[in-house]
Design an enzyme around this catalytic site. Structure first.
Site, mmCIF file in Angstrom:
data_model
loop_
_atom_site.group_PDB
_atom_site.id
_atom_site.type_symbol
_atom_site.label_atom_id
_atom_site.label_comp_id
_atom_site.label_asym_id
_atom_site.label_seq_id
_atom_site.Cartn_x
_atom_site.Cartn_y
_atom_site.Cartn_z
ATOM 1 N N ARG A 90 19.625 8.885 37.482
ATOM 2 C CA ARG A 90 18.961 8.145 36.414
ATOM 3 C C ARG A 90 18.028 9.127 35.692
ATOM 4 O O ARG A 90 17.220 9.804 36.328
ATOM 5 C CB ARG A 90 18.132 7.014 36.996
ATOM 6 C CG ARG A 90 17.377 6.294 35.917
ATOM 7 C CD ARG A 90 16.325 5.392 36.475
ATOM 8 N NE ARG A 90 15.620 4.733 35.394
ATOM 9 C CZ ARG A 90 14.375 4.338 35.460
ATOM 10 N NH1 ARG A 90 13.669 4.524 36.557
ATOM 11 N NH2 ARG A 90 13.803 3.741 34.441
ATOM 12 N N HIS A 179 15.209 0.728 29.649
ATOM 13 C CA HIS A 179 15.981 -0.240 30.455
ATOM 14 C C HIS A 179 17.430 -0.357 29.960
ATOM 15 O O HIS A 179 18.082 -1.374 30.185
ATOM 16 C CB HIS A 179 15.383 -1.668 30.392
ATOM 17 C CG HIS A 179 14.065 -1.826 31.062
ATOM 18 N ND1 HIS A 179 13.068 -2.634 30.549
ATOM 19 C CD2 HIS A 179 13.570 -1.312 32.209
ATOM 20 C CE1 HIS A 179 12.019 -2.601 31.346
ATOM 21 N NE2 HIS A 179 12.289 -1.807 32.359
ATOM 22 N N GLU A 385 21.475 -1.521 38.143
ATOM 23 C CA GLU A 385 21.513 -0.234 37.440
ATOM 24 C C GLU A 385 22.234 0.825 38.270
ATOM 25 O O GLU A 385 22.930 1.675 37.731
ATOM 26 C CB GLU A 385 20.080 0.211 37.116
ATOM 27 C CG GLU A 385 19.467 -0.647 36.010
ATOM 28 C CD GLU A 385 17.950 -0.678 36.028
ATOM 29 O OE1 GLU A 385 17.387 -1.393 36.885
ATOM 30 O OE2 GLU A 385 17.333 -0.002 35.197
#
Ligand code: ADP
Length: 406
Positions: A90, A179, A385
């Site tokens: 990420r 996000h 995610e």
């Protein structure tokens, strides 16, 4: 294919090992308090939780320990590092450059470094994680999945602020949005659940965690989102103010003799729900409990929180000239029936939205909560995610491509 997902923050690293054959989580956990006394790994496998204390002075040591845990006889899920086919990372800020997930090479690393001026608290620790994995697993490919990428192609009318254009050119001041991986997962999943063609749908995704944001996803693309140049703009959050008149900043600096850094801290860390409740709590569970006991301040704070969300939903219905579905996700969105119900009942009746109160009375479950005759579907879609990062990583490696365009 086995994919390791790494979310590397300043003092903690979350990880998840996934077998992509059936998208099963083999094990997961978090290395906490890196560089701080009391560092430890909280590791979960087959529903069992293990806590292992171990000094970890930096990200290299923490990830080394994470990898050792993955092959540990007792806690581990694989026998050898060689079983890990790829690592998905990420990364918070991909600037204007990345509008999809990418295979990491020197050029990508350089770009992520360059965007650190836009995300000084996030990109540097993200990079530390990438560099540590590259050292520890030199022959394994790495993929970066950016929080900003899903929003990177929103139209200029949505991303430009009405300040002198030269600041956009000089400093890249614009709306980036965050996000993105969650909004992408939740909007896609919403289309799947409802049997909509994602590329011909209008979906509003409402991500309500400690940080909160909302996105207008039209035909599978984010066309607007509430977080902006930084994750401070938009909704009322746990400790962040969200939208406010910018002259409050200069007013406070003058009246209270504050520096820019001090105002930044007030707006990011001491505002939102925490600030409104005079430091009672930033956790919506506490606010709800008190509101249900008729505490007037907490009731008011819940009203403010919901009102801001409802206003954004109204704005995004206008931005897309309609809406097929609204999906709630993240801590509050998934777990708070009262917040979902009050937003829909108190503000969205004009859209022909009707909530089934019984269906809505659940926590953390993927579910349609509107009635069959509701003109717009309303859903709870728990975000994932890590799965999205693992899927992108698999796709890039399997197809041998450099980048996925969303
Ligand atoms: P983040 O990932 O942004 O840290 P989460 O998505 O985990 O945040 O959301 C955390 C927030 O979710 C908590 O601050 C809390 O306010 C809220 N939350 C969790 N469970 C509930 C619940 N049952 N009711 C209301 N709010 C909840």
């Amino acid at each position: 294919m086995i994919v390791l997902v790494v979310n590397s923050g300043s003092s903690s690293i979350k990880y998840q090992l996934m077998d992509m054959k059936d998208e099963k989580v083999l094990c997961k956990g978090i290395a906490e308090r890196i560089g701080i006394p009391g560092s430890r790994i909280v590791h979960k496998k087959d529903g069992e939780k293990f806590i292992v204390e171990k000094p970890m002075v930096n990200h290299d040591e923490a990830l080394k320990f994470v990898l050792e845990t993955l092959i540990d006889e007792k806690y581990g899920a694989i026998k050898d590092f060689k079983e890990i086919n790829a690592v998905g990372h990420r990364v918070v800020h991909g600037g204007e450059k990345f509008s999809g997930s990418v295979l990491i090479d020197d050029e990508v690393i350089k770009a992520v470094e360059e965007f650190s001026f836009l995300a000084p608290l996030h990109n540097p620790p993200n990079l530390m994680g990438i560099k540590a994995i590259m050292k520890l697993l030199p022959s394994v490919p790495n993929v970066a999945v950016f929080d900003t990428a899903f929003h990177a192609k929103m139209p200029k009318k949505a991303y430009l602020y009405a300040i002198p254009y030269t600041y956009y050119e000089k400093y890249k001041i614009r709306r980036y949005g965050f996000h993105g991986t969650s909004h992408r997962y939740v909007s896609k999943r919403t289309a799947e659940i409802l049997g909509l063609d994602y590329n011909k749908s209008k979906i509003i995704t409402v991500h309500l965690g400690n940080g909160a944001s909302i996105a207008a996803v039209k035909n599978g693309k984010s066309i607007d989102t509430s977080m902006g140049f930084t994750p401070l703009e938009g909704l009322v959050m746990g400790t962040r103010s969200g939208d406010l008149d910018p002259s409050i900043v200069t007013f406070l600096m003058e009246k209270e003799g504050l520096t820019s850094e001090e105002v930044y801290t007030i707006l990011n860390k001491k505002s939102g729900v925490l600030g409104l409740t005079n430091n009672f709590s930033s956790d919506m569970r506490d606010i709800e409990d008190k509101a249900l006991e008729n505490d007037p301040l907490c009731r008011l704070v819940l009203d403010i929180y919901e009102y801001r969300i409802a206003k954004y939903i109204g704005a995004y219905v206008a931005a897309m000239n309609g809406v097929d579905a609204i999906a709630f996700t993240a801590g509050v969105g998934e777990n708070s029936p009262i917040t979902r119900e009050e937003i829909c009942e108190n503000y969205l009746g004009y859209l022909g939205i009707k909530i089934d109160k019984e269906k809505n009375n659940v926590k953390g479950t993927e579910k349609v909560i509107s009635t069959p005759d509701s003109k717009v579907s309303v859903l709870i879609v728990p975000t994932n995610e890590e799965l999205m990062i693992a899927r992108d990583t698999k796709e890039i490696i399997e197809k041998g491509i450099k980048q996925i365009e969303y």
